[in-house]
Design a protein around this motif. Structure first.
Motif, PDB file in Angstrom:
ATOM      1  N   ALA A 114       0.706  -1.304   0.471  1.00  0.00           N
ATOM      2  CA  ALA A 114      -0.284  -0.299   0.256  1.00  0.00           C
ATOM      3  C   ALA A 114       0.908   1.484   0.082  1.00  0.00           C
ATOM      4  CB  ALA A 114      -1.101  -0.151   1.233  1.00  0.00           C
ATOM      5  N   ARG A 115       2.101   1.094   0.859  1.00  0.00           N
ATOM      6  CA  ARG A 115       2.512   2.368   0.711  1.00  0.00           C
ATOM      7  C   ARG A 115       3.663   3.187  -0.633  1.00  0.00           C
ATOM      8  NH1 ARG A 115       5.159   2.106   7.296  1.00  0.00           N
ATOM      9  NH2 ARG A 115       3.637   2.608   7.832  1.00  0.00           N
ATOM     10  N   ARG A 116       3.849   1.095  -1.320  1.00  0.00           N
ATOM     11  CA  ARG A 116       4.749   1.644  -2.489  1.00  0.00           C
ATOM     12  C   ARG A 116       4.018   2.223  -3.933  1.00  0.00           C
ATOM     13  NH1 ARG A 116       8.245  -4.336  -2.071  1.00  0.00           N
ATOM     14  NH2 ARG A 116       9.913  -3.437  -0.701  1.00  0.00           N
ATOM     15  N   ALA A 117       2.488   2.493  -3.952  1.00  0.00           N
ATOM     16  CA  ALA A 117       1.640   2.409  -4.532  1.00  0.00           C
ATOM     17  C   ALA A 117       1.023   3.856  -4.025  1.00  0.00           C
ATOM     18  CB  ALA A 117      -0.158   1.527  -4.318  1.00  0.00           C
ATOM     19  N   HIS A 118       1.762   4.946  -3.140  1.00  0.00           N
ATOM     20  CA  HIS A 118       1.812   6.360  -3.162  1.00  0.00           C
ATOM     21  C   HIS A 118       3.598   6.407  -3.234  1.00  0.00           C
ATOM     22  CE1 HIS A 118      -2.274   4.248  -1.855  1.00  0.00           C
ATOM     23  NE2 HIS A 118      -2.532   5.409  -2.506  1.00  0.00           N
ATOM     24  N   PRO A 119       4.209   6.640  -3.915  1.00  0.00           N
ATOM     25  CA  PRO A 119       5.145   7.859  -3.788  1.00  0.00           C
ATOM     26  C   PRO A 119       5.413   8.407  -3.401  1.00  0.00           C
ATOM     27  CG  PRO A 119       4.464   6.895  -6.312  1.00  0.00           C
ATOM     28  CD  PRO A 119       3.977   6.427  -5.328  1.00  0.00           C
ATOM     29  N   GLN A 120       4.287   9.464  -4.158  1.00  0.00           N
ATOM     30  CA  GLN A 120       3.610  10.609  -3.479  1.00  0.00           C
ATOM     31  C   GLN A 120       4.061  11.209  -1.630  1.00  0.00           C
ATOM     32  OE1 GLN A 120       5.457  12.236  -5.414  1.00  0.00           O
ATOM     33  NE2 GLN A 120       5.959  11.050  -6.744  1.00  0.00           N
ATOM     34  N   HIS A 121       3.287   9.661  -1.607  1.00  0.00           N
ATOM     35  CA  HIS A 121       3.279  10.081  -0.007  1.00  0.00           C
ATOM     36  C   HIS A 121       4.360  11.526   0.642  1.00  0.00           C
ATOM     37  CE1 HIS A 121       3.043   9.568   4.593  1.00  0.00           C
ATOM     38  NE2 HIS A 121       1.651   8.715   4.069  1.00  0.00           N
ATOM     39  N   PRO A 122       3.931  12.529   1.248  1.00  0.00           N
ATOM     40  CA  PRO A 122       5.065  13.369   1.669  1.00  0.00           C
ATOM     41  C   PRO A 122       6.114  13.212   2.689  1.00  0.00           C
ATOM     42  CG  PRO A 122       2.154  14.283   2.606  1.00  0.00           C
ATOM     43  CD  PRO A 122       2.144  13.275   1.413  1.00  0.00           C
ATOM     44  N   VAL A 123       5.897  12.489   3.504  1.00  0.00           N
ATOM     45  CA  VAL A 123       6.792  11.566   5.283  1.00  0.00           C
ATOM     46  C   VAL A 123       7.104  11.085   3.835  1.00  0.00           C
ATOM     47  CG1 VAL A 123       7.102   9.989   7.121  1.00  0.00           C
ATOM     48  CG2 VAL A 123       4.511  11.857   6.681  1.00  0.00           C
ATOM     49  N   ARG A 155      10.223  12.508   1.337  1.00  0.00           N
ATOM     50  CA  ARG A 155      10.643  12.905   2.368  1.00  0.00           C
ATOM     51  C   ARG A 155      12.254  12.537   2.893  1.00  0.00           C
ATOM     52  NH1 ARG A 155      10.527  18.056   6.172  1.00  0.00           N
ATOM     53  NH2 ARG A 155      12.766  18.350   7.719  1.00  0.00           N
ATOM     54  N   LEU A 156      11.184  11.584   3.091  1.00  0.00           N
ATOM     55  CA  LEU A 156      12.324  10.313   4.148  1.00  0.00           C
ATOM     56  C   LEU A 156      13.404   9.815   3.052  1.00  0.00           C
ATOM     57  CD1 LEU A 156      10.588   8.437   7.117  1.00  0.00           C
ATOM     58  CD2 LEU A 156      11.696  10.526   6.974  1.00  0.00           C
ATOM     59  N   THR A 157      12.732   9.458   1.370  1.00  0.00           N
ATOM     60  CA  THR A 157      13.484   8.804   0.763  1.00  0.00           C
ATOM     61  C   THR A 157      14.323   9.433   0.141  1.00  0.00           C
ATOM     62  OG1 THR A 157      11.847   8.881  -1.007  1.00  0.00           O
ATOM     63  CG2 THR A 157      12.028   6.730   0.273  1.00  0.00           C
ATOM     64  N   SER A 158      14.385  11.250  -0.062  1.00  0.00           N
ATOM     65  CA  SER A 158      15.327  11.687  -0.840  1.00  0.00           C
ATOM     66  C   SER A 158      16.084  12.265   0.301  1.00  0.00           C
ATOM     67  CB  SER A 158      14.438  13.362  -1.000  1.00  0.00           C
ATOM     68  OG  SER A 158      12.982  13.756  -1.487  1.00  0.00           O
ATOM     69  N   GLY A 159      15.506  12.259   1.873  1.00  0.00           N
ATOM     70  CA  GLY A 159      17.284  12.164   2.997  1.00  0.00           C
ATOM     71  C   GLY A 159      17.765  10.761   2.280  1.00  0.00           C
ATOM     72  N   PHE A 160      17.191  10.075   2.288  1.00  0.00           N
ATOM     73  CA  PHE A 160      18.490   8.820   1.662  1.00  0.00           C
ATOM     74  C   PHE A 160      18.810   8.949   0.419  1.00  0.00           C
ATOM     75  CE2 PHE A 160      19.328   4.578   0.740  1.00  0.00           C
ATOM     76  CZ  PHE A 160      19.233   4.113   1.837  1.00  0.00           C
ATOM     77  N   ARG A 161      18.306   9.217  -0.479  1.00  0.00           N
ATOM     78  CA  ARG A 161      19.162   9.494  -1.624  1.00  0.00           C
ATOM     79  C   ARG A 161      20.563  10.493  -1.473  1.00  0.00           C
ATOM     80  NH1 ARG A 161      13.712  10.203  -3.681  1.00  0.00           N
ATOM     81  NH2 ARG A 161      13.288   8.299  -4.174  1.00  0.00           N
TER      82      ARG A 161
END
Length: 238
Positions: A8-17, A20-26
């Protein structure tokens, strides 16, 4: 169930939290897995942290960020109100004690830092009576570890308001955790043999100042100078 949650979470890649976190991991990947950065090459072989830090899990007080450390520099234990329970080899599940044992016996850290902080929700729960009895199952019993710190405060400051009691209790709690560290026999022996040093720190969220406990003066003093804050020590005498 967890499989469906992940999908379910992968289906919504634009989830704001998550965004933010995946951008930080990059950014983390770019900084530390850069071809010219060899840090994680050595960390793959094991860790050799500079110190153990026992801090609060408050989201505003991250020891790594506050000290501008690199991956591998700190072995960190975080819990509500940065508590160290006394030594209790009773067969129970003691997460803080297990981490302390690993850091001292196996990683052989030379410094242990208790990092308290201002505006601590755990200490507020203790001062106000241990949390909401109608909802909380674990907070009250956990923060009761610091009951002796609150007793010291109430003995020294009879009639003080809850805000002043909480501030004083946050400071006393750092001292109490230092005392509790010395109830562990392998900590005590390492300190007495000069292999381990214990430190009490307090981060003041309101002023941005970092204080250190001075055992001889029984007071907290600025550890690092601040251009906008005075340097008068903060007493925690009881």
């Amino acid at each position: 169930m967890s499989f469906h949650i992940i999908r379910a979470r992968r289906a919504h890649p634009q989830h704001p939290v998550l965004l933010r976190l995946t951008s930080g991991f990059r950014r983390f990947q770019y900084r530390w897995y850069h071809p010219d950065e060899p840090l994680f090459e050595s960390l793959r072989e094991g860790q050799n942290p500079l110190a153990l830090v026992i801090a609060c899990c408050d989201s505003r007080v991250d020891p790594v960020l506050l000290t501008d450390c690199r991956p591998g520099d700190l072995f960190v234990v975080r819990n509500v109100a940065n508590l160290v329970p006394p030594y209790a080899p009773d067969g129970g599940r003691h997460g803080v004690s297990a981490a302390l044992e690993y850091a001292v016996k196996h990683l052989r850290v030379q410094d242990v830092i208790i990092m308290g902080h201002a505006c601590c929700g755990g200490i507020h729960a203790l001062v106000s009576g241990g949390g909401d009895e109608n909802r909380d199952e674990f907070i009250g019993p956990w923060v009761d570890v610091a009951r002796h710190a609150l007793e010291k405060v109430d003995e020294a400051m009879p009639g003080a308001c809850d805000a002043d009691r909480a501030r004083a209790c946050e400071l006393w709690n750092v001292r109490l955790s230092l005392d509790n560290l010395m109830t562990f026999p392998w900590v005590k022996s390492a300190v007495e043999e000069g292999r381990l040093s214990l430190h009490g720190w307090y981060f003041d969220l309101q002023s941005g100042e970092l204080l250190e406990y001075d055992a001889e003066r029984q007071a907290f003093r600025p550890l690092v100078g601040h251009p906008h804050v005075g340097r008068n020590p903060v007493s925690s005498r009881g």
